[in-house]
Enzyme design. Sequence first.
Site, PDB file in Angstrom:
ATOM      1  N   TYR A 179     -18.336   0.484  30.515  1.00  0.00           N
ATOM      2  CA  TYR A 179     -17.861   1.340  29.420  1.00  0.00           C
ATOM      3  C   TYR A 179     -18.975   1.464  28.388  1.00  0.00           C
ATOM      4  CZ  TYR A 179     -15.310   2.889  25.272  1.00  0.00           C
ATOM      5  OH  TYR A 179     -14.902   3.587  24.157  1.00  0.00           O
ATOM      6  N   GLU A 219     -17.763   9.173  24.503  1.00  0.00           N
ATOM      7  CA  GLU A 219     -17.281   8.060  25.315  1.00  0.00           C
ATOM      8  C   GLU A 219     -17.591   8.312  26.789  1.00  0.00           C
ATOM      9  OE1 GLU A 219     -13.286   5.606  24.940  1.00  0.00           O
ATOM     10  OE2 GLU A 219     -12.934   7.412  26.123  1.00  0.00           O
TER      11      GLU A 219
END
Length: 387
Positions: free
Chosen positions: A109, A198
């Site tokens: 991530y 993101e």
Amino acid sequence: MNIHEHQAKEILKEYGAPVSKGIVIQDLSELKNKILELNSDEFVLKAQIHAGGRGKAGGVKLIKDKNNLEQESKKMMGKKLITHQTGKEGKEVKRLYIEEASEIDREFYLSCLVDRQTSKIAFISSTEGGMDIEKVASEHPSKILTKKIDLNFEGPTEKEINEIISIFKFDKNQSKVAKKIISSLYRILVEKDATLIEINPLIVNSKNKILCLDAKMNFDDNAIFRRPEILKLRDLNEEEPAEIEASKHGLAYIKLNGSIGCMVNGAGLAMATMDIIKLYGKEPANFLDVGGGASKEKVTAAFKLILTDKNVKGILINIFGGIMRCDVLAQGVVDAAKEINLSVPLVVRLAGTNFKEGKEILDKSNLKILSASDLNDAAKKIVEEIH
């Protein structure tokens, strides 16, 4: 402003970040020709909506047989996806993104965002890719690394970048690519006025190469005027019709799920107004900030917006007159209420410049408008009125 995954990936590609090759389909008739642009035996079919949780809702599918692609695309196009972010009404899929499938070896991530509390740029990296980062933060905080850096024209230093990617344990070649991605995210954030970027997941594939497999970007609405190339990416199908209408009148409006409509000047005061409605046992139907100057036209537009929501049983207006004069606002409220033939209870609380004159205008209007002495009194009265 939000954009779709495929649009975010185009921006990443423009800034040199590695992404899978894909095509966008807005009409199923495009599929036959566009699919020829991809060189793969397996594909990932993705619904393009402005909401997370698509995979769990059936909005992401691995297609192992090219012959099934058309059939699966037909099933997904027009489908209503219900995720934890769409609400029970869901969102209709009006475009698809089809990309070459990747064999995933490891998932990570990575995100970059504006940290308003410290006025810095925050990078968040984690070894737990493909998962809800809030859940990871709650259950496995040690698997998340946050690095905050000062805003500058040069971007993060070599040392800062090394700290950001240290949690990934990349080899030398992977680290080189990851460093370029960090620099790309920073440049996009600053040069495009993004508030959040993101990548979830960021992957290492079976060929030991890094790819941005999924991407999300949000942009600062207040800076969109200077980013026409970003504004072009706006998809009105993904927005509430009332919120689109609000933007035409310079109103900040967000639809909520309660029964008391709110009209307030100032975002902070609007939040306080919604809080006190909840304190008295009801839920606000919206956030609505009319800004510093509310003409009759603006107030009328605000009333109409509030009343497009059939759940609204009453309206609370809370105005603190600083730049805005309360008497001007009061006259606008009276004129607007008469024009639209307002049929739900209305409570108005005025404070600040010319509030006495404003209250007098409301009292002499011959309309069923209840004046309130303070915010507590206003919330109490509107809750009592709709019972």
